[in-house]
Design an enzyme around this catalytic site. Structure first.
Site, PDB file in Angstrom:
ATOM      1  N   ASN A 133     -75.189   5.925  35.873  1.00 31.93           N
ATOM      2  CA  ASN A 133     -75.905   4.731  36.311  1.00 31.93           C
ATOM      3  C   ASN A 133     -77.140   4.488  35.451  1.00 31.93           C
ATOM      4  OD1 ASN A 133     -74.001   4.655  38.357  1.00 31.93           O
ATOM      5  ND2 ASN A 133     -75.320   5.723  39.820  1.00 31.93           N
ATOM      6  N   VAL A 134     -77.557   3.226  35.375  1.00 30.59           N
ATOM      7  CA  VAL A 134     -78.716   2.857  34.554  1.00 30.59           C
ATOM      8  C   VAL A 134     -79.840   2.283  35.406  1.00 30.59           C
ATOM      9  CG1 VAL A 134     -77.298   2.448  32.506  1.00 30.59           C
ATOM     10  CG2 VAL A 134     -77.750   0.548  34.082  1.00 30.59           C
ATOM     11  N   ASP A 135     -79.805   2.553  36.719  1.00 27.40           N
ATOM     12  CA  ASP A 135     -80.708   1.899  37.661  1.00 27.40           C
ATOM     13  C   ASP A 135     -81.977   2.679  37.983  1.00 27.40           C
ATOM     14  OD1 ASP A 135     -79.732   3.931  39.389  1.00 27.40           O
ATOM     15  OD2 ASP A 135     -78.139   2.608  40.110  1.00 27.40           O
ATOM     16  N   HIS A 150     -75.955   7.005  30.172  1.00 30.29           N
ATOM     17  CA  HIS A 150     -75.873   5.684  29.552  1.00 30.29           C
ATOM     18  C   HIS A 150     -77.233   5.017  29.403  1.00 30.29           C
ATOM     19  CE1 HIS A 150     -71.512   5.649  31.238  1.00 30.29           C
ATOM     20  NE2 HIS A 150     -71.574   6.228  30.055  1.00 30.29           N
ATOM     21  N   CYS A 212     -92.635  -3.876  14.619  1.00 30.27           N
ATOM     22  CA  CYS A 212     -91.925  -4.169  13.369  1.00 30.27           C
ATOM     23  C   CYS A 212     -91.204  -5.507  13.353  1.00 30.27           C
ATOM     24  CB  CYS A 212     -90.918  -3.053  13.067  1.00 30.27           C
ATOM     25  SG  CYS A 212     -89.444  -3.093  14.124  1.00 30.27           S
ATOM     26  N   SER A 251     -65.313   6.590  39.696  1.00 32.77           N
ATOM     27  CA  SER A 251     -63.874   6.592  39.433  1.00 32.77           C
ATOM     28  C   SER A 251     -63.559   7.254  38.100  1.00 32.77           C
ATOM     29  CB  SER A 251     -63.338   5.157  39.429  1.00 32.77           C
ATOM     30  OG  SER A 251     -63.921   4.411  38.364  1.00 32.77           O
ATOM     31  N   ILE A 276     -64.772   6.954  47.195  1.00 33.93           N
ATOM     32  CA  ILE A 276     -63.872   6.076  47.928  1.00 33.93           C
ATOM     33  C   ILE A 276     -62.844   5.542  46.934  1.00 33.93           C
ATOM     34  CG2 ILE A 276     -63.653   3.957  49.272  1.00 33.93           C
ATOM     35  CD1 ILE A 276     -66.532   4.361  50.191  1.00 33.93           C
ATOM     36  N   GLY A 277     -61.585   5.853  47.134  1.00 33.84           N
ATOM     37  CA  GLY A 277     -60.550   5.393  46.230  1.00 33.84           C
ATOM     38  C   GLY A 277     -60.222   6.423  45.169  1.00 33.84           C
ATOM     39  N   CYS A 293     -70.898   8.191  50.162  1.00 35.05           N
ATOM     40  CA  CYS A 293     -71.659   9.303  49.578  1.00 35.05           C
ATOM     41  C   CYS A 293     -72.801   9.760  50.484  1.00 35.05           C
ATOM     42  CB  CYS A 293     -72.206   8.897  48.213  1.00 35.05           C
ATOM     43  SG  CYS A 293     -70.938   8.454  47.011  1.00 35.05           S
TER      44      CYS A 293
END
Length: 303
Positions: A133-135, A150, A212, A251, A276-277, A293
């Site tokens: 995650n990037v949050d 990431h 720059c 996933s 989930i899934g 979760c």
């Protein structure tokens, strides 16, 4: 958070409850909870991989969940790295949309699952956590033994000189450059993006690097780009020090995270998955638990 000096008019869709971004799932059965508790209890140096399914409970939608993910609800797709680098118009469109979405996106807070994982670290159970995650929610929760695989939308990098700056500072520069700019927007995406029509962004001005004059980009791995080799090796090293792997809310469809499950198999490190899934790594796990979760992790004790 509203910025009182901002003249932009943001007409957002009604705020959706966090649960609306979480796929439908049954209550996790007691036997599965017992097996997961046993798995966590056995581990002495637990390696955790988290994904977007963890943050849906904080009100941030994911991309792939059936029915509620952005891919299921819209034809829009995230920015590609090559397009961002080669096209000034694409960068203008990206930053205009990100600018509109930032106040809402940056205000999201950690949920119970983030807090449990941070507590596991404090108690010596969690050896290392890798998030796709990037949050910044793991950081907000106080996680220290953390790799943001990431990157993170709360940081900005110059593609010219490599200087790193805070996203909040860039928001102030956007406001200064665009005092009369207005736009309408809807739901914020997992990377802080919103959906605007092209004609809405024609006059949005984007600053360059103060040092720059280079191109500014979120310090995140866009689709089509790859994670830095040094980061990948660092994570492999932390995995090698661990004795169990727990996947939470992912996933694992993206190879950058899935590769560590393949490595765990090669090292004969046991794997459990909470999601989930189905996931790409179900066949590699000795235990698969379906459930939300936060609800599941809150009843697992780091014994």
């Amino acid at each position: 958070m509203r910025l009182p000096w901002l003249t932009l008019t943001l007409h957002s869709a009604p705020v959706r409850r966090a649960a609306s971004f979480v796929p439908t799932s049954r209550t996790t059965d007691a036997h599965s909870l017992d097996l997961l508790q046993e798995f966590v209890s056995r581990a002495r140096r637990l390696f955790v991989i988290t994904g977007a399914g963890l943050s849906t409970e904080s009100g941030i939608p994911d991309y792939r969940s059936e029915g509620v993910g952005l891919y299921a609800r819209t034809s829009r797709r995230p920015m590609e790295h090559a397009e961002f680098v080669r096209s000034a118009k694409s960068r203008q469109r990206y930053w205009a949309r990100n600018f509109v979405g930032w106040p809402q996106f940056s205000s999201h807070q950690p949920n119970s699952a983030h807090k449990v994982l941070q507590q596991w670290e404090e108690r010596g159970k969690l050896h290392w956590l890798v998030t796709q995650n990037v949050d910044a929610l793991h950081s907000k929760a106080g996680q220290k033994r953390l790799t943001e695989l990431h990157g993170c939308t709360h940081r900005v990098v110059c593609l010219g000189c490599g200087a790193i700056s805070a996203r909040e500072e860039l928001q102030r520069r956007f406001i200064s450059l665009n005092p009369e700019w207005r736009a309408q927007a809807g739901v914020v995406a997992p990377d802080g993006d919103v959906f605007l029509e092209d004609e809405q962004v024609l006059h949005f001005r984007v600053p360059h690097c103060d040092d720059c004059g280079g191109i500014l980009k979120p310090e995140v791995t866009f689709f089509g780009d790859s994670v830095k080799k040094g980061t990948v090796q660092f994570v492999h090293d932390r995995l090698g020090e661990s004795d169990a792997v727990l996947v939470v809310g992912s996933s694992l469809q993206v190879y950058s995270g899935y590769r560590f499950l393949l490595a765990a198999k090669d090292r004969k490190i046991p794997v459990a998955i909470l999601n989930i899934g189905p996931t790409r790594a179900d066949h590699l796990a000795e235990l698969k638990v379906s459930g939300r979760c936060g609800e599941v992790l809150s009843v697992i004790h780091p014994l």
